[in-house]
Scaffold this motif. Structure first.
Motif, PDB file in Angstrom:
ATOM      1  N   UNK A  24     -21.850   4.422 -66.183  1.00 43.67           N
ATOM      2  CA  UNK A  24     -21.081   3.180 -65.573  1.00 43.67           C
ATOM      3  C   UNK A  24     -19.729   2.835 -66.686  1.00 43.67           C
ATOM      4  N   UNK A  25     -18.786   1.722 -65.685  1.00 45.35           N
ATOM      5  CA  UNK A  25     -17.876   1.578 -67.005  1.00 45.35           C
ATOM      6  C   UNK A  25     -16.501   0.724 -66.087  1.00 45.35           C
ATOM      7  N   UNK A  26     -15.868  -0.161 -66.926  1.00 45.82           N
ATOM      8  CA  UNK A  26     -15.422  -0.982 -65.958  1.00 45.82           C
ATOM      9  C   UNK A  26     -14.254  -0.678 -65.196  1.00 45.82           C
ATOM     10  N   UNK A  27     -13.463  -0.793 -64.210  1.00 49.58           N
ATOM     11  CA  UNK A  27     -12.408  -0.041 -63.981  1.00 49.58           C
ATOM     12  C   UNK A  27     -11.325  -1.345 -62.986  1.00 49.58           C
ATOM     13  N   UNK A  28     -10.491  -2.037 -62.960  1.00 44.38           N
ATOM     14  CA  UNK A  28      -9.392  -2.010 -61.786  1.00 44.38           C
ATOM     15  C   UNK A  28      -9.354  -2.272 -60.646  1.00 44.38           C
ATOM     16  N   UNK A  29      -9.183  -0.777 -60.375  1.00 48.06           N
ATOM     17  CA  UNK A  29      -9.210  -0.462 -59.088  1.00 48.06           C
ATOM     18  C   UNK A  29      -9.430   0.191 -58.648  1.00 48.06           C
ATOM     19  N   UNK A  30      -8.865   1.731 -57.460  1.00 43.43           N
ATOM     20  CA  UNK A  30      -9.661   2.540 -57.002  1.00 43.43           C
ATOM     21  C   UNK A  30      -9.022   3.122 -57.179  1.00 43.43           C
ATOM     22  N   UNK A  31      -7.907   3.725 -57.797  1.00 44.43           N
ATOM     23  CA  UNK A  31      -6.450   4.001 -57.745  1.00 44.43           C
ATOM     24  C   UNK A  31      -7.208   4.247 -59.923  1.00 44.43           C
ATOM     25  N   UNK A  32      -7.379   3.492 -60.148  1.00 45.97           N
ATOM     26  CA  UNK A  32      -8.092   4.056 -61.864  1.00 45.97           C
ATOM     27  C   UNK A  32      -9.306   4.738 -61.381  1.00 45.97           C
ATOM     28  N   UNK A  33     -10.229   4.739 -60.899  1.00 43.16           N
ATOM     29  CA  UNK A  33     -11.567   4.869 -60.152  1.00 43.16           C
ATOM     30  C   UNK A  33     -10.422   6.547 -60.275  1.00 43.16           C
ATOM     31  N   UNK A  34     -10.194   6.381 -59.143  1.00 43.72           N
ATOM     32  CA  UNK A  34      -9.505   8.308 -58.377  1.00 43.72           C
ATOM     33  C   UNK A  34      -8.731   8.975 -60.809  1.00 43.72           C
TER      34      UNK A  34
END
Length: 195
Positions: A24-34
């Protein structure tokens, strides 16, 4: 109030010879997640599945990556929702051990991999950011940059024209105090721009 995570946290489960690597990790949004998911696929080419779930900025997504529908991504997403998280990506890399777990076993395995990681995670309140810009004379650029840095603002684009326009982001609850701080430092020479 929604929460996010301070840093990535990992877990590892071994269930009937299958290995589940959770994160589990912090991400800013979908683009970063992908980007993170693609990096995991490259890092674990022998993995049978790279499943993930995302809650970020009011948007959600879940991916079973070839597992039977609703047995991986959706249960992982529900764990994130139950913990009232936002701006968080959950991933689980599965190395198949040769023993089928069944739908219920898969749901438990993916849920447990995320839940185990979250048990170790440091949770922080989510802070909404406001984008702001200010125009100041060249002579004040250094002073204003120092004030913004001291106030914890994140510097954005800086344009040099007739005056210096400094764009920055600041926590919504601190915006008024930062504006006052800049106004005081600029002694009336700051012009605020709507962003």
């Amino acid at each position: 109030m929604s929460l996010t995570l301070a840093r990535p946290v990992h877990s590892e489960l071994l269930i009937k010879k299958s290995r589940f690597l959770g994160c589990v990790q912090p991400v800013a949004g979908r683009a970063e997640a992908q980007v993170v998911v693609q990096a995991l696929r490259a890092e674990h080419p022998g993995a049978a599945h790279v499943c993930w779930a995302l809650l970020a900025g009011g948007q959600s997504a879940a991916n079973d990556d070839g597992e039977p529908g609703g047995t991986a991504g959706r249960p992982m997403l529900e764990v994130l929702r139950h913990q009232q998280l936002d701006g968080v990506l959950a991933t689980v890399v599965r190395y198949f051990g040769g023993v089928k777990l069944g739908a219920g076993g898969l749901v438990r395995a993916y849920t447990d991999a995320v839940a185990q990681a979250l048990l170790q995670a440091e949770k922080l309140p989510t802070r909404r950011l406001r984008s702001v810009a200010v125009r100041v004379p060249y002579a004040l650029e250094g002073v204003i940059r120092r004030e913004l840095h001291a106030a914890g603002a994140v510097l954005g684009e800086v344009r040099h024209g007739d005056v210096v326009e400094i764009a920055f982001e600041v926590a919504e609850d601190a915006a008024a105090a930062v504006r006052q701080r800049v106004d005081d430092a600029a002694r009336g020479a700051a012009e605020w721009v709507d962003v």
